[in-house]
Design a protein around this motif. Sequence first.
Motif, PDB file in Angstrom:
ATOM      1  N   ALA A 177       0.838  -1.204   0.000  1.00 42.61           N
ATOM      2  CA  ALA A 177       0.000   0.000   0.000  1.00 42.61           C
ATOM      3  C   ALA A 177       0.875   1.256   0.000  1.00 42.61           C
ATOM      4  O   ALA A 177       0.581   2.229  -0.704  1.00 42.61           O
ATOM      5  CB  ALA A 177      -0.925  -0.016   1.217  1.00 42.61           C
ATOM      6  N   GLY A 263      -3.447  -4.393  -0.028  1.00 42.50           N
ATOM      7  CA  GLY A 263      -2.188  -3.815  -0.483  1.00 42.50           C
ATOM      8  C   GLY A 263      -1.914  -4.093  -1.953  1.00 42.50           C
ATOM      9  O   GLY A 263      -1.604  -3.178  -2.724  1.00 42.50           O
ATOM     10  N   LEU A 266      -4.547  -2.301  -4.225  1.00 38.97           N
ATOM     11  CA  LEU A 266      -4.287  -0.863  -4.335  1.00 38.97           C
ATOM     12  C   LEU A 266      -3.088  -0.594  -5.226  1.00 38.97           C
ATOM     13  O   LEU A 266      -3.117   0.305  -6.079  1.00 38.97           O
ATOM     14  CB  LEU A 266      -4.049  -0.288  -2.936  1.00 38.97           C
ATOM     15  CG  LEU A 266      -3.861   1.228  -2.835  1.00 38.97           C
ATOM     16  CD1 LEU A 266      -5.096   1.961  -3.334  1.00 38.97           C
ATOM     17  CD2 LEU A 266      -3.562   1.635  -1.389  1.00 38.97           C
TER      18      LEU A 266
END
Length: 283
Positions: A177, A263, A266
């Motif tokens: 992330a 994570g 994204l």
Amino acid sequence: MRRRSIVRELQNNLLVVWAVFVRDITFWLRYPSWIFTFIALPYMLSGLFYGMGYALAGPSSLKNFASKTGTENAFLYYTIGCFILLFTELVLGEVSASIRSEQLRGTFEINYVTPTNKLVLWSAPVIPHGLMSSGIMIASTLPVVIIEAGKLDPVNFFIAVIVLFLGILPLLGLGMAMAALTMRFKEPWAVINMVRVILYLLSGIYYPLTVLPEYLRYMAVVVPPNYMVDILRDLLIFQRKVILSDYRILALFILSSIYLILGFSLYRRWEQNARRTGEISKY
């Protein structure tokens, strides 16, 4: 045919991991001062907080400490906390640091003309750096654990190692992330440092979470290092038995799934956006 392509892709990904591993281990051996840094830091930070506590509270400092933590062994308590702090810092920062270093060298976009899996490429540095730093810190803190705790149960030590490697997974998700922030904003350190401060505040690294307000203790439920440091202290300071079905280990499994999915999703989204808008070539 499909099975053969999956095997080939797995082999290619393993080759990428191996190449990154050899490159980063070479850097470690080329600059061995980092080894001494990781050996010294847990003791330096532990000594700092130990000295600050004694300077502020005097002879009653250990009694006050024991009333809050359940142990008078403040040095070992802080040493384990420092170990988790450095371990967390390394895993969190390594992915975004590898991307940022490539951007600053002007070689970041070159990686996108190769067929390598970029998620594997950017997350692979966690393996050599994690193994080297955790191995060095375990070797350096093991003597003080044995001396201070009096004895070390091999089963407890084995479970502690499992917890460390299990803790890498949710931290890797958070690292991806942060890598997405690096991809998107190029200089995301203000946001990343804020995330780190919140994470360390809620991890109970230097103090038990019971000293925090109730709403912060509820927030700490979603912080992986909180479970890691709590389990390690139970195993190494209090010599308690922790089974693999312990709720804290189950919580690490759940957080690993959540943070890895978030994570990587994204990162994938912002990477695709950077490809489409040409942001990859900007740094």
